[in-house]
Design a protein around this motif. Structure first.
Motif, PDB file in Angstrom:
ATOM      1  N   ASN A  82       0.813  -1.208   0.000  1.00  0.00           N
ATOM      2  CA  ASN A  82       0.000   0.000   0.000  1.00  0.00           C
ATOM      3  C   ASN A  82       0.848   1.261   0.000  1.00  0.00           C
ATOM      4  O   ASN A  82       0.447   2.276  -0.565  1.00  0.00           O
ATOM      5  CB  ASN A  82      -0.984   0.000   1.177  1.00  0.00           C
ATOM      6  N   GLU A  83       2.002   1.227   0.647  1.00  0.00           N
ATOM      7  CA  GLU A  83       2.937   2.332   0.502  1.00  0.00           C
ATOM      8  C   GLU A  83       3.592   2.313  -0.882  1.00  0.00           C
ATOM      9  O   GLU A  83       3.760   3.357  -1.518  1.00  0.00           O
ATOM     10  CB  GLU A  83       4.042   2.258   1.575  1.00  0.00           C
ATOM     11  N   GLY A  84       3.943   1.118  -1.353  1.00  0.00           N
ATOM     12  CA  GLY A  84       4.768   0.997  -2.545  1.00  0.00           C
ATOM     13  C   GLY A  84       4.056   1.195  -3.856  1.00  0.00           C
ATOM     14  O   GLY A  84       4.603   1.817  -4.775  1.00  0.00           O
ATOM     15  N   ILE A  85       2.813   0.668  -3.990  1.00  0.00           N
ATOM     16  CA  ILE A  85       2.186   0.680  -5.320  1.00  0.00           C
ATOM     17  C   ILE A  85       0.804   1.319  -5.357  1.00  0.00           C
ATOM     18  O   ILE A  85       0.101   1.194  -6.364  1.00  0.00           O
ATOM     19  CB  ILE A  85       2.125  -0.737  -5.930  1.00  0.00           C
ATOM     20  N   THR A  86       0.398   2.018  -4.296  1.00  0.00           N
ATOM     21  CA  THR A  86      -0.842   2.793  -4.408  1.00  0.00           C
ATOM     22  C   THR A  86      -0.569   4.288  -4.416  1.00  0.00           C
ATOM     23  O   THR A  86      -1.505   5.079  -4.556  1.00  0.00           O
ATOM     24  CB  THR A  86      -1.842   2.471  -3.269  1.00  0.00           C
ATOM     25  N   LEU A  87       0.683   4.676  -4.270  1.00  0.00           N
ATOM     26  CA  LEU A  87       1.057   6.090  -4.326  1.00  0.00           C
ATOM     27  C   LEU A  87       1.781   6.388  -5.630  1.00  0.00           C
ATOM     28  O   LEU A  87       2.589   5.572  -6.089  1.00  0.00           O
ATOM     29  CB  LEU A  87       1.988   6.445  -3.159  1.00  0.00           C
ATOM     30  N   PRO A  88       1.525   7.544  -6.249  1.00  0.00           N
ATOM     31  CA  PRO A  88       2.354   7.945  -7.386  1.00  0.00           C
ATOM     32  C   PRO A  88       3.824   8.008  -6.981  1.00  0.00           C
ATOM     33  O   PRO A  88       4.146   8.179  -5.797  1.00  0.00           O
ATOM     34  CB  PRO A  88       1.820   9.344  -7.734  1.00  0.00           C
ATOM     35  N   HIS A  89       4.710   7.902  -7.950  1.00  0.00           N
ATOM     36  CA  HIS A  89       6.142   7.862  -7.671  1.00  0.00           C
ATOM     37  C   HIS A  89       6.584   9.025  -6.797  1.00  0.00           C
ATOM     38  O   HIS A  89       7.287   8.836  -5.792  1.00  0.00           O
ATOM     39  CB  HIS A  89       6.924   7.869  -8.991  1.00  0.00           C
TER      40      HIS A  89
END
Length: 457
Positions: A82-89
């Motif tokens: 959820n930190e890694g792949i639900t936030l834009p870069h």
């Protein structure tokens, strides 16, 4: 060297803040106790503390969660999916800028191969009595999704092996913060006996007294703040005594202001998302078991966004209707909170027909769903765009479906996970749109509906 080390761990909070005041109070009390006895205390989170289905997390892009971890005295954290792949870069790159703790992430890099400035692969925590605790952090190997967000993720097992080699002659104890899931944790315990303790997460497992596998104590503290894990270590090497247990915040002492804490964070998130995006001339309906406006608009928008031939989705993705008048970002988040991305699958006509006929199953509407990004209750009826059924005969864009023709089908990404549609799960030719969520498409559609009622209803 006789040193007693207490490690307290949480994981998979998913922005469920109801128990957080008690957790913070409990950790503060334990810190005082251990200082008085001269014992060492280490506090860690093992990922998925954030979840963008909560308006406080959405409105602050997770920085509010980091502030809570700071205030509770956390010293180390792993990242979860959820930190890694639900936030834009750029939002992940900024997430930990004010963190008072070290972020342990051994298997994530920028695309150029550099490690991001906010991460370290491992760290040696030295106790007051001079014992050295080596801490490693790894996260789940979602390679395709990280690449779409311009990150490079590497095999976590290789990363663990590299860090063990780095630590084993320098540290007295090695502790792994693993956001991989219980199956992988058990495999690590079998294959890497130099790891003394694994603090697990991702699969939301609870190991009330830990699980001993060879030389390793495997631990897990559930989800949503239902538990706080505690590992006590005495001694080093083969003489080390390891004990694990979990505490339930519901059985802990109440904390001052706890009755309003979660509500206040919700209000803070609502305020962050108060920007008005549209004014609706009419109500937009949402029903789970009959045709309605919002699921149809989202389905049409999904086809257009993905430049697809057709699309379908479940009406349960829309939780409530929207009354006429002003619509804010909070309103859109409230009715479509899921961290679910658009996806396109390229299929031959015969494959598409099989999936579409499966989607007509009478079992779907009442099906209760948990996980896979879905934050609603039930599946609801399927909604279709540019798809017509006449028994088993199907038309796409008004033309009969041709079994040998290639079609682009747009769907919510959750249909490619789990066991909803096995063929979609196995299919190689899929494209995920990231970092966009379904609610971003819905917002565009609502803006269109606000500018003109003609042609949308």
């Amino acid at each position: 060297m006789n040193d007693t080390i207490h490690i307290y761990h949480t994981n998979d909070l998913h922005s469920h803040f109801e128990s957080w005041p008690r957790i913070e109070k409990f950790l503060a009390k334990r810190k005082k106790w251990h200082e008085e006895t001269g014992d060492e205390m280490i506090v860690v989170d093992v990922g998925d503390h954030i979840d963008r289905s909560h308006p406080f997390t959405e409105g602050t892009y997770g920085k509010g969660n980091i502030k809570l971890l700071n205030e509770a005295g956390y010293q180390y954290a792993a990242i979860g999916n959820n930190e890694g792949i639900t936030l834009p870069h750029n939002k992940l790159d900024e997430l930990y800028i004010n963190a008072d703790f070290k972020v342990l992430a051994a298997n994530i890099y920028d695309l150029n191969g550099d490690r991001p400035a906010w991460a370290v692969p491992s760290f040696i925590h030295e106790t007051k009595k001079g014992m050295k605790v080596g801490l490693i952090g790894v996260t789940a190997y979602y390679q395709k999704y990280y690449e779409l967000l311009e990150w490079k993720i590497t095999d976590p097992f290789q990363a663990i092996e590299t860090e063990i080699e780095h630590l084993k002659n320098k540290a007295d104890i090695i502790v792994l913060l693993s956001h991989l899931g219980l199956y992988d944790d058990e495999r690590i315990a079998e294959d890497y006996p130099d790891v003394d303790v694994i603090l697990g997460s991702h699969t939301h497992h609870v190991l009330h007294e830990g699980k001993e596998i060879r030389n390793t104590l495997v631990c897990g503290a559930g989800k949503y703040g239902y538990y706080v894990g505690h590992v006590e270590l005495n001694g080093i090497g083969h003489d080390m005594v390891k004990k694990a247990r979990v505490y339930e915040p519901r059985n802990l002492e109440p904390a001052q202001g706890e009755e309003h804490f979660a509500e206040d964070l919700y209000k803070a998130g609502k305020n962050e998302l108060s920007t008005i995006v549209a004014h609706l001339p009419v109500d937009l309906t949402s029903e789970w078991f009959e045709p309605s406006d919002l699921p149809r608009l989202l389905c049409e928008g999904l086809t257009e966004w993905c430049k697809a031939d057709c699309s379908f989705l479940n009406s349960g993705l829309i939780l409530e209707m929207l009354p006429k008048g002003a619509v804010t970002k909070f309103d859109i988040h409230r009715i479509c909170p899921h961290p679910i991305n658009p996806c396109v699958a390229e299929l031959q006509g015969n494959e598409l027909k099989e999936i579409l006929l499966q989607s007509k199953s009478e079992e779907w509407p009442e099906l209760q769903i948990k996980g896979l990004g879905f934050r609603g209750r039930i599946m609801g009826n399927m909604v279709y765009d540019r798809i017509e059924f006449n028994g088993t005969d199907i038309k796409i864009n008004g033309e009969p479906l041709h079994k040998d023709q290639t079609y682009r089908l747009a769907i919510p990404d959750m249909f490619t996970f789990g066991h909803f549609f096995p063929h979609l799960q196995r299919l190689e030719n899929k494209h995920y749109y990231m970092p966009e969520f379904l609610r971003d498409i819905l917002e565009l559609q609502i803006c269109k509906a606000g500018s003109s009622a003609d042609g949308l209803f």
